[in-house]
Design a protein around this motif. Structure first.
Motif, short mmCIF file in Angstrom:
data_model
loop_
_atom_site.label_atom_id
_atom_site.label_comp_id
_atom_site.label_asym_id
_atom_site.label_seq_id
_atom_site.Cartn_x
_atom_site.Cartn_y
_atom_site.Cartn_z
N LEU A 54 0.83 -1.21 0.00
CA LEU A 54 0.00 0.00 0.00
C LEU A 54 0.86 1.26 0.00
CD1 LEU A 54 -2.77 -0.97 2.60
CD2 LEU A 54 -3.14 -0.52 0.17
N LEU A 55 1.89 1.27 0.84
CA LEU A 55 2.72 2.46 0.96
C LEU A 55 3.52 2.70 -0.31
CD1 LEU A 55 3.56 4.72 2.85
CD2 LEU A 55 5.37 3.23 3.75
N ARG A 56 4.09 1.65 -0.88
CA ARG A 56 4.87 1.82 -2.12
C ARG A 56 4.02 2.41 -3.24
NH1 ARG A 56 7.76 -3.31 -1.20
NH2 ARG A 56 9.97 -2.84 -0.88
N ARG A 57 2.84 1.83 -3.45
CA ARG A 57 2.01 2.30 -4.56
C ARG A 57 1.49 3.71 -4.32
NH1 ARG A 57 0.40 -1.69 -8.37
NH2 ARG A 57 -0.62 0.08 -9.35
N ALA A 58 1.20 4.05 -3.07
CA ALA A 58 0.73 5.40 -2.78
C ALA A 58 1.82 6.43 -3.03
CB ALA A 58 0.24 5.49 -1.33
N VAL A 59 3.05 6.12 -2.62
CA VAL A 59 4.17 7.04 -2.84
C VAL A 59 4.48 7.13 -4.33
CG1 VAL A 59 6.63 7.40 -2.41
CG2 VAL A 59 5.11 6.71 -0.54
N GLU A 60 4.40 6.01 -5.02
CA GLU A 60 4.61 6.02 -6.47
C GLU A 60 3.67 7.01 -7.14
OE1 GLU A 60 4.68 2.41 -9.58
OE2 GLU A 60 2.69 2.89 -8.80
N HIS A 61 2.41 7.00 -6.74
CA HIS A 61 1.45 7.95 -7.30
C HIS A 61 1.79 9.38 -6.90
CE1 HIS A 61 -2.42 9.67 -8.52
NE2 HIS A 61 -2.35 10.36 -7.39
N ALA A 62 2.16 9.58 -5.64
CA ALA A 62 2.43 10.93 -5.15
C ALA A 62 3.58 11.59 -5.90
CB ALA A 62 2.73 10.89 -3.65
N LEU A 63 4.57 10.81 -6.31
CA LEU A 63 5.73 11.37 -7.00
C LEU A 63 5.47 11.61 -8.48
CD1 LEU A 63 8.68 9.42 -5.35
CD2 LEU A 63 7.66 11.60 -4.68
N ALA A 64 4.45 10.97 -9.03
CA ALA A 64 4.12 11.17 -10.46
C ALA A 64 2.62 11.03 -10.65
CB ALA A 64 4.88 10.18 -11.33
N PRO A 65 1.81 11.93 -10.08
CA PRO A 65 0.36 11.78 -10.17
C PRO A 65 -0.17 11.90 -11.59
CG PRO A 65 0.94 13.91 -9.22
CD PRO A 65 2.20 13.11 -9.28
N GLU A 66 0.60 12.54 -12.48
CA GLU A 66 0.12 12.71 -13.86
C GLU A 66 0.06 11.38 -14.61
OE1 GLU A 66 4.55 12.72 -14.14
OE2 GLU A 66 3.05 13.54 -12.76
N LEU A 67 0.68 10.33 -14.08
CA LEU A 67 0.67 9.03 -14.76
C LEU A 67 -0.57 8.21 -14.42
CD1 LEU A 67 4.40 7.91 -14.37
CD2 LEU A 67 3.34 9.23 -16.20
N ALA A 68 -1.42 8.72 -13.54
CA ALA A 68 -2.57 7.93 -13.09
C ALA A 68 -3.53 7.62 -14.22
CB ALA A 68 -3.30 8.67 -11.97
N ASN A 69 -3.63 8.50 -15.23
CA ASN A 69 -4.61 8.31 -16.30
C ASN A 69 -3.98 7.94 -17.63
OD1 ASN A 69 -6.82 9.04 -14.62
ND2 ASN A 69 -6.29 11.20 -14.89
N LEU A 70 -2.78 7.36 -17.59
CA LEU A 70 -2.11 7.03 -18.85
C LEU A 70 -2.91 6.07 -19.70
CD1 LEU A 70 1.70 6.66 -18.15
CD2 LEU A 70 0.52 8.40 -19.44
#
Length: 464
Positions: free
Chosen positions: A438-454
């Motif tokens: 959970l923590l890894r994936r949340a931080v991954e999103h936080a550092l590159a939120p623009e990739l959420a909708n690729l």
């Protein structure tokens, strides 16, 4: 009677000069694919193209716009895909220049180009045929084509049982060339497609079959010269096996997956400060998972802003494995009328409908704290159930040396024997898999939120 053959070690290529100082037409062979691979690729890519939201089927040239212009960045280019089937398509031209990379079907393709101007066409019907040139592409080949605006062209398969080609076409300047006011307005709205940018040759100028057959022909090939026995046998083999390779062996699928970086994860003793220390003073289970980031990895200037993005990451970038475990857990406990959630238990209260207390104006929390320098931000999550109560802390701390520590901690108070048995069963999995994932994936999103909708083209529309 065979014509002259030129042998070269580099890419076989031809350049056809244009009239009136226009850009020449260039065709280059790049590589030979496996036997029958051309038919298979054209079929597979054609089906995927058909499912694209911008797909359009017109002028015997099914196509899709894969990327539009970005005029606000000074970029007037666009990217399209298109296919040409066994029957070919009519002669046509475009106002602007074109360049594309294509795969020929397993019978190869014939590319036909003519440079007759409007004045020449008006002068006599034979002008088109006099400027017509043909280039033959061998089966199962990767090749490139480039030509200037106003070049008449037609592509067709060398055999009616095979598709001609699939191509990726770059329009380097969608606004280039002379076009009608209506078409230019459509282009400027970033709403163009291949049919709207196409002018079909009037039927009165179409060349006859005799004229086509008599037009000068250039043949390109790799490994074996076109008139050789070896080339003939190769073409026959590819034509026979191409249809077999078009048979779908698996359903059409495609994936976009974010590969989670190997952020260093550590298990720490329970914290001695923060919101979690005063939550559930009579807890029976507690854990703390931390992740440390280098200063160069973090662009956020405040701990609270980074924390908000981490919380969003729990919601928008959850690990699929944890989701599957939660789905199984929900089915097992449903008869017991326990609380269920699709989100991992430590952060499941982020889906709460209670909006009485929000962090960053959108995340439901039980409590929150931000220090005066905004170098330490923390939220308290949690819920009460029939068998236990749990509280979770998500915390971001910026240290003096620039490193950033992000932590996910939990405390659990069991309420009955079933709660104790439940925690004994899940504790190891929670500590070693659920919380770190959970923590890894949340931080991954936080550092590159623009990739959420690729994976969602609609989330990244082309802009004018």
């Amino acid at each position: 009677m065979p014509g002259s053959t030129r042998d070269r070690r580099s890419f076989p290529a031809v350049q056809l000069p244009a009239q009136d100082g226009g850009s020449p037409t260039e065709v280059t062979l790049i590589a030979q694919l496996g036997i029958g691979a051309g038919d298979a690729l054209v079929s597979d890519a054609g089906q995927r193209q058909r499912h694209h939201p911008a797909f359009i089927d017109a002028l015997d040239e099914p196509s899709a716009r894969l990327g539009g212009m970005h005029l606000q960045h000074g970029d007037a280019s666009s990217l399209y895909s298109f296919t040409v089937g066994a029957g070919g398509h009519p002669f046509h031209r475009h106002a602007g220049p074109r360049m594309f990379t294509a795969i020929a079907g397993s019978a190869g393709a014939e590319l036909r180009f003519a440079t007759a101007s409007d004045a020449q066409l008006a002068a006599g019907p034979g002008a088109f045929a006099r400027t017509l040139r043909r280039v033959r592409i061998p089966p199962d080949c990767l090749f490139t084509v480039r030509f200037g605006g106003g070049t008449w062209h037609q592509f067709a398969s060398n055999h009616p049982a095979h598709p001609a080609l699939f191509a990726l076409s770059c329009h380097s300047d969608e606004l280039a060339g002379r076009m009608s006011e209506q078409t230019r307005a459509q282009v400027e709205r970033n709403a163009a497609d291949i049919p709207s940018l196409t002018e079909v040759l009037p039927e009165s100028y179409w060349p006859s079959c005799t004229s086509l057959a008599a037009a000068p022909l250039l043949q390109l090939s790799l490994q074996a010269a076109p008139p050789s026995v070896c080339a003939h046998l190769c073409a026959r083999t590819r034509a026979l096996l191409g249809p077999l390779r078009r048979i779908p062996m698996r359903p059409l699928r495609g994936f976009v997956e974010r590969a989670t970086p190997a952020y260093p994860i550590h298990s720490r003793p329970a914290p001695t400060d923060g919101l979690l220390t005063t939550a559930l003073p009579h807890s029976h289970y507690q854990d703390l998972t931390t992740l440390c980031l280098e200063p160069s990895q973090v662009l956020h200037r405040s701990a609270s802003a980074l924390l908000a993005d981490v919380l969003e990451g729990f919601l928008r970038n959850p690990p699929s494995g944890v989701g599957q475990l939660m789905a199984l857990r929900n089915r097992l406990v449903a008869p017991l009328r326990l609380r269920t959630s699709p989100l991992g238990c430590p952060v499941s209260s982020l889906l709460s409908t209670d909006r009485s207390r929000l962090f960053a104006g959108r995340f439901p929390v039980l409590d929150s704290h931000i220090d005066t320098q905004d170098n330490d931000a923390e939220v308290l999550l949690g819920a009460d159930d029939r068998h236990l109560r749990f509280r979770s802390s998500v915390r971001v701390q910026r240290h003096r040396d620039g490193h950033v520590e992000i932590s996910l901690g939990s405390r659990v108070q069991t309420l009955n024997a079933f709660g104790g048995m439940y925690m004994a069963l899940i504790d190891a999995g929670h500590r070693h898999y659920v919380a770190p994932a959970l923590l890894r994936r949340a931080v991954e999103h936080a550092l590159a939120p623009e990739l959420a909708n690729l994976e969602d083209p609609a989330a990244h529309p082309a802009h004018c």
